[in-house]
Design an enzyme around this catalytic site. Structure first.
Site, PDB file in Angstrom:
ATOM      1  N   ASP A 135       0.851  -1.201   0.000  1.00 61.15           N
ATOM      2  CA  ASP A 135       0.000   0.000   0.000  1.00 61.15           C
ATOM      3  C   ASP A 135       0.880   1.242   0.000  1.00 61.15           C
ATOM      4  O   ASP A 135       2.102   1.157   0.116  1.00 61.15           O
ATOM      5  CB  ASP A 135      -0.898   0.001   1.245  1.00 61.15           C
ATOM      6  CG  ASP A 135      -0.075  -0.067   2.519  1.00 61.15           C
ATOM      7  OD1 ASP A 135       0.375   0.995   2.985  1.00 61.15           O
ATOM      8  OD2 ASP A 135       0.143  -1.190   3.039  1.00 61.15           O
ATOM      9  N   ASP A 178       0.735   3.535   2.395  1.00 55.49           N
ATOM     10  CA  ASP A 178       0.549   4.060   3.732  1.00 55.49           C
ATOM     11  C   ASP A 178      -0.646   5.018   3.699  1.00 55.49           C
ATOM     12  O   ASP A 178      -1.690   4.648   3.166  1.00 55.49           O
ATOM     13  CB  ASP A 178       1.828   4.736   4.228  1.00 55.49           C
ATOM     14  CG  ASP A 178       1.893   4.802   5.757  1.00 55.49           C
ATOM     15  OD1 ASP A 178       1.482   3.828   6.402  1.00 55.49           O
ATOM     16  OD2 ASP A 178       2.338   5.820   6.285  1.00 55.49           O
TER      17      ASP A 178
END
Length: 304
Positions: free
Chosen positions: A211, A213
């Site tokens: 991802d 973050d």
């Protein structure tokens, strides 16, 4: 020791529970004077190389990052004869160029954890190992070549900031870590890397991006569902990377680029007469080579 058979220790997650091609498989339990490891160790051979696998969070992922007994894990690896450690770790990206699904071969760390015992040494037996270069460059290069060879988009080098967790970072923290120059963010490589160095074990990490973050304005904030989806997609590439790496790591253990396998020779500061006998006993595996070499030198026996 140099010249002994290489035994690869692998610390990872659910995607590596059942490693394709692993033969002569047995699950073993190891007792450690530092407490209980994350669980049983899966031992076997892969590509002609002896391999020991540990599920960092336990089989079934029941341990939070801040409750893992990192000292017991590394100590048990050492007791099983492991000579090199490869870490596979899910992480968030702090850089636009490191997209979900990419691999980053870490070469530096920023440790933002707290409350985790970060050393085997302490009062009664003090040692200060160098962490200037926390990753074994030779092992990292093998992982980089292996990941590229199986088609993974892979970045060589990057700074991993380790947070305590188990919560994900705030937006302000994420932006701060980007300003610090960090490339990826995770919760598990510290103190794991520190302890591996104290155990004189070369260590390298494949950080698998799941991802962005929470800093990325065009992406949704990180959540577990998204992380798991990308982790599952990364699992196959992680296994292929490991298989390719073992093909490059056959043979005997050779000296590392920074003398990691003898780093305690220049780290222990407490003289023999002042050391705590109980702590020495607990260090029988971690500092076994150093202690044996010290004893042999004192008795006049020539050592390698």
């Amino acid at each position: 020791m140099i010249g002994e058979e290489r035994v690869i220790g692998v610390i990872g997650g659910s995607g590596l529970y059942d490693i394709s091609g692993l033969s002569d498989v047995e699950d073993v339990t190891v007792e450690s004077p530092w407490g209980s490891p994350s669980g049983r160790f899966r031992r076997g051979r892969l590509g002609g190389v002896a391999l020991v696998f540990l599920a960092r969070h336990g089989f079934g992922h029941h341990l939070a990052p801040d409750t893992i007994n990192y000292r017991a894990n590394i100590d048990a690896m050492k007791r099983l004869g492991v000579t090199d450690i490869i870490s596979f770790s899910a992480c968030g990206s702090l850089r636009e160029a490191h997209a979900p699904g990419d691999f980053v071969i870490v070469d530096q760390y920023i440790d933002r954890t707290n409350g985790r015992p970060s050393s085997f040494f302490g009062d009664g037996f003090v040692a200060h190992v160098s962490m200037a270069r926390p990753i074994c460059q030779a092992l990292a290069s093998v992982l980089h070549e292996s990941a590229l060879g199986v088609g993974a988009t892979t970045h060589m080098g990057g700074t991993y900031v380790c947070i305590n967790g188990p919560q994900f970072s705030t937006y302000a923290e994420s932006q701060l870590f980007r300003q610090w120059g960090a490339d990826v963010i995770g919760m598990t490589n510290m103190p794991e890397a520190r302890l591996a160095r104290e155990a004189e074990l070369p260590y390298a990490c494949v950080a698998m991006v799941t991802d962005y973050d929470c800093w990325h304005e065009d992406e949704e904030d990180v959540d577990v569902a998204n992380v798991i989806a990308v982790m599952n997609a990364n699992a196959e590439r992680a296994q292929k990377t490991l298989i390719a790496a073992t093909e490059r790591l056959t043979g005997r253990r050779t000296p590392t680029d920074a003398g990691i396998e003898k780093c305690l020779d220049n780290a222990v500061i407490t003289p023999k007469r002042a050391r705590d006998p109980e702590l020495i006993q607990k260090l029988d595996a971690i500092a076994g080579r150093f202690l044996a070499n010290e004893a042999a030198t004192a008795s006049g026996v020539e050592t390698k």
